[in-house]
Motif scaffolding. Structure first.
Motif, PDB file in Angstrom:
ATOM      1  N   ARG A  87       0.864  -1.196   0.000  1.00 14.96           N
ATOM      2  CA  ARG A  87       0.000   0.000   0.000  1.00 14.96           C
ATOM      3  C   ARG A  87       0.897   1.242   0.000  1.00 14.96           C
ATOM      4  O   ARG A  87       1.760   1.386   0.853  1.00 14.96           O
ATOM      5  CB  ARG A  87      -0.892  -0.008   1.239  1.00 14.96           C
ATOM      6  N   PRO A  88       0.653   2.187  -0.931  1.00 10.86           N
ATOM      7  CA  PRO A  88       1.455   3.411  -0.943  1.00 10.86           C
ATOM      8  C   PRO A  88       1.224   4.256   0.306  1.00 10.86           C
ATOM      9  O   PRO A  88       0.189   4.152   0.951  1.00 10.86           O
ATOM     10  CB  PRO A  88       0.965   4.159  -2.183  1.00 10.86           C
ATOM     11  N   GLN A  89       2.206   5.093   0.605  1.00 10.85           N
ATOM     12  CA  GLN A  89       2.099   6.004   1.738  1.00 10.85           C
ATOM     13  C   GLN A  89       0.980   7.005   1.479  1.00 10.85           C
ATOM     14  O   GLN A  89       0.887   7.559   0.416  1.00 10.85           O
ATOM     15  CB  GLN A  89       3.427   6.743   1.934  1.00 10.85           C
ATOM     16  N   GLY A  90       0.137   7.225   2.451  1.00 11.18           N
ATOM     17  CA  GLY A  90      -0.968   8.170   2.322  1.00 11.18           C
ATOM     18  C   GLY A  90      -1.946   7.975   3.453  1.00 11.18           C
ATOM     19  O   GLY A  90      -1.684   7.240   4.407  1.00 11.18           O
ATOM     20  N   PRO A  91      -3.108   8.634   3.371  1.00 13.19           N
ATOM     21  CA  PRO A  91      -4.084   8.523   4.453  1.00 13.19           C
ATOM     22  C   PRO A  91      -4.613   7.095   4.601  1.00 13.19           C
ATOM     23  O   PRO A  91      -4.774   6.396   3.610  1.00 13.19           O
ATOM     24  CB  PRO A  91      -5.205   9.479   4.047  1.00 13.19           C
ATOM     25  N   PRO A  92      -4.895   6.667   5.822  1.00  8.55           N
ATOM     26  CA  PRO A  92      -5.437   5.326   6.029  1.00  8.55           C
ATOM     27  C   PRO A  92      -6.873   5.234   5.509  1.00  8.55           C
ATOM     28  O   PRO A  92      -7.569   6.256   5.408  1.00  8.55           O
ATOM     29  CB  PRO A  92      -5.393   5.148   7.546  1.00  8.55           C
ATOM     30  N   PRO A  93      -7.334   4.039   5.170  1.00  6.39           N
ATOM     31  CA  PRO A  93      -8.682   3.879   4.606  1.00  6.39           C
ATOM     32  C   PRO A  93      -9.791   4.495   5.457  1.00  6.39           C
ATOM     33  O   PRO A  93     -10.737   5.067   4.924  1.00  6.39           O
ATOM     34  CB  PRO A  93      -8.858   2.368   4.501  1.00  6.39           C
ATOM     35  N   GLN A  94      -9.691   4.412   6.773  1.00  7.47           N
ATOM     36  CA  GLN A  94     -10.747   4.951   7.640  1.00  7.47           C
ATOM     37  C   GLN A  94     -10.799   6.477   7.612  1.00  7.47           C
ATOM     38  O   GLN A  94     -11.789   7.072   8.040  1.00  7.47           O
ATOM     39  CB  GLN A  94     -10.613   4.434   9.080  1.00  7.47           C
ATOM     40  N   THR A 132       2.047  13.746   2.716  1.00  4.15           N
ATOM     41  CA  THR A 132       2.299  14.386   4.010  1.00  4.15           C
ATOM     42  C   THR A 132       1.061  14.545   4.884  1.00  4.15           C
ATOM     43  O   THR A 132       1.188  14.706   6.094  1.00  4.15           O
ATOM     44  CB  THR A 132       2.908  15.792   3.796  1.00  4.15           C
ATOM     45  N   GLY A 133      -0.114  14.576   4.282  1.00  2.74           N
ATOM     46  CA  GLY A 133      -1.330  14.835   5.041  1.00  2.74           C
ATOM     47  C   GLY A 133      -1.519  16.312   5.357  1.00  2.74           C
ATOM     48  O   GLY A 133      -2.459  16.690   6.050  1.00  2.74           O
ATOM     49  N   GLY A 149     -17.565  18.264   6.922  1.00  2.00           N
ATOM     50  CA  GLY A 149     -16.530  17.670   7.764  1.00  2.00           C
ATOM     51  C   GLY A 149     -15.391  17.051   6.985  1.00  2.00           C
ATOM     52  O   GLY A 149     -14.811  16.054   7.405  1.00  2.00           O
ATOM     53  N   LEU A 150     -15.041  17.660   5.849  1.00  2.00           N
ATOM     54  CA  LEU A 150     -13.972  17.137   4.987  1.00  2.00           C
ATOM     55  C   LEU A 150     -12.872  18.176   4.809  1.00  2.00           C
ATOM     56  O   LEU A 150     -13.057  19.358   5.085  1.00  2.00           O
ATOM     57  CB  LEU A 150     -14.537  16.791   3.604  1.00  2.00           C
ATOM     58  N   ARG A 151     -11.750  17.694   4.331  1.00  2.00           N
ATOM     59  CA  ARG A 151     -10.658  18.582   3.929  1.00  2.00           C
ATOM     60  C   ARG A 151      -9.817  17.878   2.882  1.00  2.00           C
ATOM     61  O   ARG A 151      -9.864  16.645   2.762  1.00  2.00           O
ATOM     62  CB  ARG A 151      -9.804  19.005   5.115  1.00  2.00           C
ATOM     63  N   VAL A 152      -9.062  18.639   2.121  1.00  2.00           N
ATOM     64  CA  VAL A 152      -8.190  18.094   1.084  1.00  2.00           C
ATOM     65  C   VAL A 152      -6.765  18.174   1.588  1.00  2.00           C
ATOM     66  O   VAL A 152      -6.343  19.203   2.120  1.00  2.00           O
ATOM     67  CB  VAL A 152      -8.344  18.873  -0.242  1.00  2.00           C
ATOM     68  N   VAL A 153      -6.029  17.071   1.432  1.00  2.00           N
ATOM     69  CA  VAL A 153      -4.654  17.018   1.922  1.00  2.00           C
ATOM     70  C   VAL A 153      -3.722  16.510   0.828  1.00  2.00           C
ATOM     71  O   VAL A 153      -4.158  15.871  -0.127  1.00  2.00           O
ATOM     72  CB  VAL A 153      -4.531  16.100   3.167  1.00  2.00           C
ATOM     73  N   GLN A 154      -2.455  16.789   1.001  1.00  2.00           N
ATOM     74  CA  GLN A 154      -1.438  16.196   0.142  1.00  2.00           C
ATOM     75  C   GLN A 154      -1.322  14.727   0.524  1.00  2.00           C
ATOM     76  O   GLN A 154      -1.307  14.389   1.717  1.00  2.00           O
ATOM     77  CB  GLN A 154      -0.107  16.901   0.338  1.00  2.00           C
ATOM     78  N   VAL A 155      -1.244  13.850  -0.458  1.00  2.00           N
ATOM     79  CA  VAL A 155      -1.248  12.410  -0.178  1.00  2.00           C
ATOM     80  C   VAL A 155      -0.084  12.004   0.711  1.00  2.00           C
ATOM     81  O   VAL A 155      -0.276  11.318   1.717  1.00  2.00           O
ATOM     82  CB  VAL A 155      -1.257  11.582  -1.494  1.00  2.00           C
ATOM     83  N   ALA A 178      -5.814  13.996  -1.662  1.00  2.00           N
ATOM     84  CA  ALA A 178      -6.891  13.108  -1.229  1.00  2.00           C
ATOM     85  C   ALA A 178      -7.861  13.902  -0.369  1.00  2.00           C
ATOM     86  O   ALA A 178      -7.464  14.852   0.307  1.00  2.00           O
ATOM     87  CB  ALA A 178      -6.335  11.916  -0.443  1.00  2.00           C
ATOM     88  N   VAL A 179      -9.132  13.512  -0.399  1.00  2.62           N
ATOM     89  CA  VAL A 179     -10.140  14.149   0.439  1.00  2.62           C
ATOM     90  C   VAL A 179     -10.371  13.231   1.627  1.00  2.62           C
ATOM     91  O   VAL A 179     -10.659  12.044   1.469  1.00  2.62           O
ATOM     92  CB  VAL A 179     -11.451  14.401  -0.343  1.00  2.62           C
ATOM     93  N   VAL A 180     -10.212  13.798   2.811  1.00  3.24           N
ATOM     94  CA  VAL A 180     -10.318  13.021   4.050  1.00  3.24           C
ATOM     95  C   VAL A 180     -11.314  13.650   5.004  1.00  3.24           C
ATOM     96  O   VAL A 180     -11.697  14.813   4.847  1.00  3.24           O
ATOM     97  CB  VAL A 180      -8.931  12.896   4.756  1.00  3.24           C
TER      98      VAL A 180
END
Length: 160
Positions: A7-14, A102-103, A94-100, A153-155
């Motif tokens: 799995r590439p580095q980035g936000p976790p699925p949850q 670094t977050g 309740g969302l935000r956009v982050v760099q994959v 990514a949108v988290v």
């Protein structure tokens, strides 16, 4: 914590935003953009019709100013709000956009590039729809095409 093998580095699925919530946030942002544009167009059109007679070309600068306002709102609403932490629609949902990798939140230049990718993809018939829906099946980060182009990514707002 290290990502699972393969799995590439980035936000976790949850942490990833659900596609339906993303679409709701986009809808809210479109409503706000529409209100900002109408907020300039409606009073100006009323004023123009009261001041100028049909065939009077003195209203041309006003019309050009309205088009410029529309362009500025369309081009800078999302990048500016995104650089401040997220669009109004994303904040409400309740969302935000982050760099994959670094977050981190996006800077203005990164947000502008993401928005320009969104506009460019959306101008191609059918591709805009495919792009928006691609967050449903895209793995591992549920990215739309403009997210992939900008490596974002949108988290959910509260995952860290």
């Amino acid at each position: 914590m290290h990502p699972p093998m393969g799995r590439p580095q980035g936000p976790p699925p949850q942490a990833l935003a659900a596609p339906g919530v993303r679409l709701l946030a986009r809808f809210i942002d479109y409503l706000i953009i529409g209100m900002l544009i109408a907020g300039a167009w409606v009073p100006t059109n009323i004023w123009m019709y009261s001041m100028f007679k049909p065939g009077d070309d003195r209203g041309a600068p006003v019309v050009l100013g309205l088009f410029a306002w529309t362009l500025l709102v369309g081009l800078f609403f999302e990048p500016l709000t995104m650089a401040m932490g997220g669009t109004v629609g994303k904040a409400i949902c309740g969302l935000r956009v982050v760099q994959v990798e670094t977050g981190n939140k996006l800077g203005f230049g990164h947000a502008l590039g993401r928005w320009l990718a969104y506009l460019g993809i959306g101008m191609v018939p059918v591709l805009g729809l495919i792009s928006v829906l691609s967050c449903i099946w895209n793995e591992p980060f549920r990215q739309c095409m403009h997210d992939r182009a900008a490596n974002t990514a949108v988290v959910k707002r509260r995952w860290q």
